[in-house]
Structures are given as structure tokens and as C-alpha cells.
Design an enzyme around this catalytic site. Sequence first.
Site, PDB file in Angstrom:
ATOM      1  N   GLU A  16       0.796  -1.234   0.000  1.00 53.48           N
ATOM      2  CA  GLU A  16       0.000   0.000   0.000  1.00 53.48           C
ATOM      3  C   GLU A  16       0.829   1.285   0.000  1.00 53.48           C
ATOM      4  O   GLU A  16       0.305   2.363   0.263  1.00 53.48           O
ATOM      5  CB  GLU A  16      -0.988   0.012   1.173  1.00 53.48           C
TER       6      GLU A  16
ATOM      7  N   TYR B  11       3.347   2.081   2.053  1.00 52.30           N
ATOM      8  CA  TYR B  11       3.920   2.447   3.351  1.00 52.30           C
ATOM      9  C   TYR B  11       5.416   2.127   3.373  1.00 52.30           C
ATOM     10  O   TYR B  11       5.985   1.714   2.373  1.00 52.30           O
ATOM     11  CB  TYR B  11       3.159   1.728   4.466  1.00 52.30           C
TER      12      TYR B  11
ATOM     13  N   ARG C 168       2.154  -8.815   4.392  1.00 54.29           N
ATOM     14  CA  ARG C 168       1.298  -8.188   3.371  1.00 54.29           C
ATOM     15  C   ARG C 168       2.203  -7.724   2.239  1.00 54.29           C
ATOM     16  O   ARG C 168       2.857  -6.680   2.323  1.00 54.29           O
ATOM     17  CB  ARG C 168       0.542  -7.014   3.996  1.00 54.29           C
TER      18      ARG C 168
ATOM     19  N   HIS D 196      -1.777   4.070  -2.014  1.00 60.18           N
ATOM     20  CA  HIS D 196      -2.787   5.100  -1.785  1.00 60.18           C
ATOM     21  C   HIS D 196      -2.715   6.212  -2.830  1.00 60.18           C
ATOM     22  O   HIS D 196      -3.705   6.898  -3.068  1.00 60.18           O
ATOM     23  CB  HIS D 196      -2.637   5.692  -0.385  1.00 60.18           C
TER      24      HIS D 196
ATOM     25  N   ARG E 198     -12.807  -6.822  -2.562  1.00 57.83           N
ATOM     26  CA  ARG E 198     -14.112  -6.984  -3.220  1.00 57.83           C
ATOM     27  C   ARG E 198     -14.570  -8.441  -3.254  1.00 57.83           C
ATOM     28  O   ARG E 198     -15.172  -8.909  -4.209  1.00 57.83           O
ATOM     29  CB  ARG E 198     -14.077  -6.378  -4.619  1.00 57.83           C
TER      30      ARG E 198
ATOM     31  N   ALA F  83     -12.521  -7.669   4.831  1.00 58.37           N
ATOM     32  CA  ALA F  83     -12.358  -6.555   5.757  1.00 58.37           C
ATOM     33  C   ALA F  83     -13.714  -5.870   5.920  1.00 58.37           C
ATOM     34  O   ALA F  83     -14.458  -6.137   6.859  1.00 58.37           O
ATOM     35  CB  ALA F  83     -11.278  -5.596   5.251  1.00 58.37           C
ATOM     36  N   ARG F  84     -14.068  -5.009   4.982  1.00 63.70           N
ATOM     37  CA  ARG F  84     -15.335  -4.283   5.086  1.00 63.70           C
ATOM     38  C   ARG F  84     -16.570  -5.198   5.131  1.00 63.70           C
ATOM     39  O   ARG F  84     -17.560  -4.845   5.780  1.00 63.70           O
ATOM     40  CB  ARG F  84     -15.436  -3.256   3.962  1.00 63.70           C
TER      41      ARG F  84
ATOM     42  N   CYS G 246     -21.546  -5.782   2.223  1.00 61.72           N
ATOM     43  CA  CYS G 246     -20.758  -4.569   2.003  1.00 61.72           C
ATOM     44  C   CYS G 246     -20.944  -4.106   0.570  1.00 61.72           C
ATOM     45  O   CYS G 246     -20.740  -4.868  -0.376  1.00 61.72           O
ATOM     46  CB  CYS G 246     -19.282  -4.857   2.269  1.00 61.72           C
TER      47      CYS G 246
ATOM     48  N   CYS H 286     -18.945   1.268  -0.557  1.00 66.19           N
ATOM     49  CA  CYS H 286     -19.174   2.695  -0.814  1.00 66.19           C
ATOM     50  C   CYS H 286     -18.081   3.579  -0.212  1.00 66.19           C
ATOM     51  O   CYS H 286     -17.885   4.713  -0.656  1.00 66.19           O
ATOM     52  CB  CYS H 286     -20.528   3.109  -0.249  1.00 66.19           C
TER      53      CYS H 286
ATOM     54  N   GLN I 158     -18.096   5.311   2.319  1.00 66.96           N
ATOM     55  CA  GLN I 158     -18.568   6.579   2.872  1.00 66.96           C
ATOM     56  C   GLN I 158     -18.412   6.686   4.382  1.00 66.96           C
ATOM     57  O   GLN I 158     -18.191   7.779   4.909  1.00 66.96           O
ATOM     58  CB  GLN I 158     -20.033   6.794   2.486  1.00 66.96           C
TER      59      GLN I 158
END
Length: 676
Positions: A171, A173, A221, A259, A295, A317-318, A341, A344, A346
Site C-alpha cells: 500500500e 507504506y 502483506r 494510496h 471486493r 475486511a469491510r 458490504c 461505498c 462513505q
Amino acid sequence: MTPATDTAYPHLFAPLDLGFTRLRNRILMGSMHTGLEDHARDFPKLAAYFGERAAGGAALLVTGGFSPNIAGWLAPFGSKLSWPWEVGRHRQVTAAVHGHGAHICLQLLHAGRYAYHPLQVAPSKLKAPINPFTPRALSARGVERQIASYARAARLAREAGYDGVEVMGSEGYLINEFVAPRTNKRSDDWGGDADRRMRFAVEIVRRIREACGPDFIIVYRLSLLDLVEDGSNWEEILRQARAIEAAGATLINSGIGWHEARVPTIATSVPRAAFAGVTAKLRPHVNVPVIAVNRINMPDVAERVLADGQADMVSLARPLLADPQWPAKARAGKPETINTCIACNQACLDHVFVNKRATCLVNPRAAHETELVYRPTAAAKRVAVVGAGPAGLACATVAAERGHAVTLFDAAGEIGGQFNVAKRIPGKEEFHETLRYFRHRLADTGVDVRLGTRVDAPMLAGFDEVVVATGISPRRVDFPGADHPMVVSYLDVLQGRVQAADRVAIIGAGGIGFDVGEFLVQEGPSPSLDPARWMAEWGVDASFESRGALARPQPEAPARKVWLLQRSPGKPGARLGKTTGWIHRATLKAKGVQMLGGVEYLGVDDRGLRIRVEGTEQLLDVGTVVVCAGQEPMRALADALAAAGISAHVIGGADVAAELDAKRAIDQGSRVATAL
């Protein structure tokens, strides 16, 4: 893999033997920063959050990122584990998870040049494009100190009761910054060729294994797709994976994108399991289990990834933010009851990036488990909820779950309200899942649903509580020609009452305006439903071989010529979601949509729409003008109730109509229901 025999998803629920320990299934709860990690006072809430998800059946949970030292903070005074006196608070979390038979790893995340403070460090003095701070380049001695910090933090994690750590090596980092030529310009032992660039990552894993012993899980990761220019290529990624395995990693988790990448990776428009193919590409080349990510939000998707041999585990995760009971519901063969999930962002990522506590649009209890509690009522009431949009659905089902007798009215013939509009937008097909969830939830909680029913004040006089969730009506515009036949509401277009012309002007560049733009430029099925088309549109190398896995984007031709206009000056879309707004802007730009701010609307006639921009008049030769100029609350019923002396709770769009905020609507509806 020996598939389980007592479930419709045998590969998903097969145990995974790690040698020194055994995971009960193939579900990993991926790391998500909630904000609860940042303060000692919030650890009881963090324990409740993880405990609920362990109780739901996940096998291995990973915390949000904890820095191994101050320099690695994501933000000043953020989550960190580097001192012995920080250990005690973590035992609340590990005890909560172990009490439900699950395993948990602490994620070690050093922010590197993504740190939002002036103490940040990196392999080279290169500022990230998404950060105002410029990092200090580490000296060779400084590199050694960072490695020692990782090993010390891992030891402390073991003392705190964690079963292992996840080393965040992706990601963009710090570790990823050492590995990628994009950010590592060193010429010493920690930079240069690929072997020296990955030495930092390998040494961290080796030192953690040395410090924590053989019976400690180390998840690494690994960035399999950087999705940035001058990222790693496949040969380098493969060499790193093998070296990480040799250094002592137990599992390799897939990292997808930095990111600062300009390719979306977890938004709702990304196809389901779009990146499982790169995990499958790695799997034959290592001997440790590999984890597919991003996803994977429903059991059939997860089962297919595992059954096809693309991965050994899946990271949710989400999806576990949205529904902690996801694993239990899947194992019981009830996927239709899962609160899916919708990706979104948001209430999760958008909150985190503005230093607010993360939660979930479809599940406002997420990270609020100790505060938003659906306790059984001591005094059941007759409750009327008028309006079956997001606010009304949330209120009705929570109230019924608590034991109230709930009747839900709506004038429409189906539930959903504005969600029935949202589900028509290309890339927002996931809203179908939310409506499916609520249909089952209404049945499970025993709500009396009365569709096709218009309600007036006298009909509600016998109820103990009345909740008005009547939603919104589109705001009308007032300029010459506003009543011309070519001027239509966005609802007319999205609900199929009007077929837009080949050339269209959209008035209003808020979230609805962008949605309408995406609807109008897309003909036929969305690329969101086809990974190959989606990768071509966004410029992802489908072979994953190239440096950064980037290719030349090949957007499909737009179905129409579209202008997106806003009255206020500045860039259209500036108020869209923090983490997804750029995706919507990029999508429309790729389709040739002209986006103009500071527009004065002079009028509409048979020739088109006349506008003035920066003092210059233009005639837009369009055949349809779609009005997306905001909404007004529909409060006629609320006003009638007040006039009749009937007290009512007004929620959702009927309360505040700004930008059809489903996040606020579902949260508000749930909270009102807990207070009834």
C-alpha cells in the site's frame, strides 16, 4: 485442502493447519483502522468490536495498523506499540477474540512517507503526492533502528496475547517504499538492485521470527500490484515472496495498489474478486498459504476463489464491518440474510481519512457496539413507519427486532426509496444486495409491510409511535425555458420515463449529477461486472507482469456527449467522497464529459441550453437538460400530523434532504428505533 462437509461452502469452511496452530476456516478479517486504536480509553470498545466479529465465526482477525515507533505514526499520537506499558490495554482485545475461539494478529504498520506529521522518515527524501510533509531520508543506522523497532513491537504483541503479527509491506507504506524503485533512490546496502531494495522487508521478517519463536503467526502483506509508475515488476515480486517465506513468514497476504495510485482497488465500481488472479499467479511459487483480497463480499465469490485454487484464504475486511455474522450466516447456508458490504467507503475509509471513527453505511453499529445496542424493549408499542427508503427500513427493522409491533407503509410498489434509483447507476449494482437484505430482514423481524398505500394523518392516530421517513422530492429550477419539454428531472431519466438525447446537459454536479453522468455515458452492462473490461478501462496489465502492473488505459466509447454543469465556481465534484470522488471525476473525464463550474443558466429553447461562463455566453446544442439541482424534504405528512396534534419522529430525507445521505439516514433510523 479437505473441504468441510456440513456447509454449502466446503472450501471456505475447511480448517487451515499452520503446523503449530490450526485456523477453524479460511476467513481472515482484514485490517481496517477504526480510530478506536488511537486512544487507551477506547480499547474496551475495540475489544467489543473484535469480539463480535470473532463470535460471528471469522478464523483469523487482524487489527488496524499499529506503528512500531513514533516516526511511523499515521498521525500524531496515533496507534503505536513500542513501550511495555502499552501492552496491558491490548489484552482486552486478545481475550475478547480468544473467548470465541478465533485467532488474532496485530498489524505492524510504519507509515513512512504517508505519515501525516513532520517526524516522518523514508528510504529517500521524496514527498508523497498525497501528503504535504516531506520525509527525512533514513541513515544506515536509522534503517537498523527501524528494523529493531519492528522486532520489539512483535515481542510486545506476543506478550499482549496476540497469536501473531501482520507486517504491512504494501500500500505504499515504509516497507513498500524500500522495495519499489519509485521511492528508493539509495545506493547503499538498502537500495539499488532488487535484492538490496527488498533486504529491509526480509530482515524485518527474519528478526521478528527470531524474536518471537517458531509458534507465532507472521502474516506478510506483500504488494502484488503497486499500480503506480516505477513500481515493482513481477519477477521482483516473486523473488521477494520467496525471500519472505525463507525468512519465516507463515502466510502471505495480497496487497493491491498504493494510496497514491490512480486505479481504484476497493470502490464499489471495482468488480468482485477482480484481483484474485494475481494471488493465483503467486500461489504455485511459494509453499506458504496465500490470501486473496479486495471486493470478496459474498460467500459464493469467496468459495469460487478457493475452489478454483486461486488462494488458500480470503480476506474480508469491510464485509465483516457490514455484517459481523457473515461467516455464521454463510456456514448455515443463509447468504440471503447477509448485510452485504456495498464498497461505498462513505463511513469507513472516508471517516478514517478525516480522523473520524470508522463505521459502516449499512451497519451503523460497526465500531459503536457498546453505544448502539438493540436491547429488547420492556414495553412493546405499536409503531408506524411511513416510507420504505433507507431510513424507514432501518428504523422499522431495528424497532421490530427490539420487540415492537411495526407497520411499514409506502406509496410505492416496492421497498427501497432512493436505493432503487442508485442501483441503476453503472458501478453501483451492489445496492441490489442491500435491498435483498432488507427484504429478508423485514420478514425475519415480522414487520407488517403495506406497499402501494398512501397514508394520511387520521390513519396514524391509533399508533403509539409514528416515524415519518417520506423522503425527498427533486428541487425545481427557475430560469427562462425551465418548463421546456427537453428539461427533465434526474428521476425521469434514471427511472426510464424519459429517453435522453444523444447530447445532454446536466445541471448540478453533486453526487446525483455525477451518477446521472455515469448512467448516460454507459451503454449496456457496466465494466464493473466484467474484470477484463474494467482492467482495460483503467489501464491494469491483466498479465500482472509489467512494472507497477500498469498498461495504457482503453476507455470504451461514451454512449452520449455530456456536459456536467454547476453554478458554484471551482472544480465540479469537489464535495464528493474523500476516497471515491476522484474515481467519479476520472470516469467522466475518460468518457469525454465536459465539466464546468461557475455556470450561469440563461435559458432553454429549441436550440439548446444557453449558459454564461466567465462572462462568455455559450449555446450548448443539446436535446435533453437533466436537472440535478438538489432535493427538498417531503414533509406534508409531518406537517399534517403536527396540525392534528400527533407527535412524530422525522428522519432521513424528510428531515434533511442534502445529497440523499444514506449513511445519515440509516444511522438516524437505527438510533431513533433504539429510543422507542
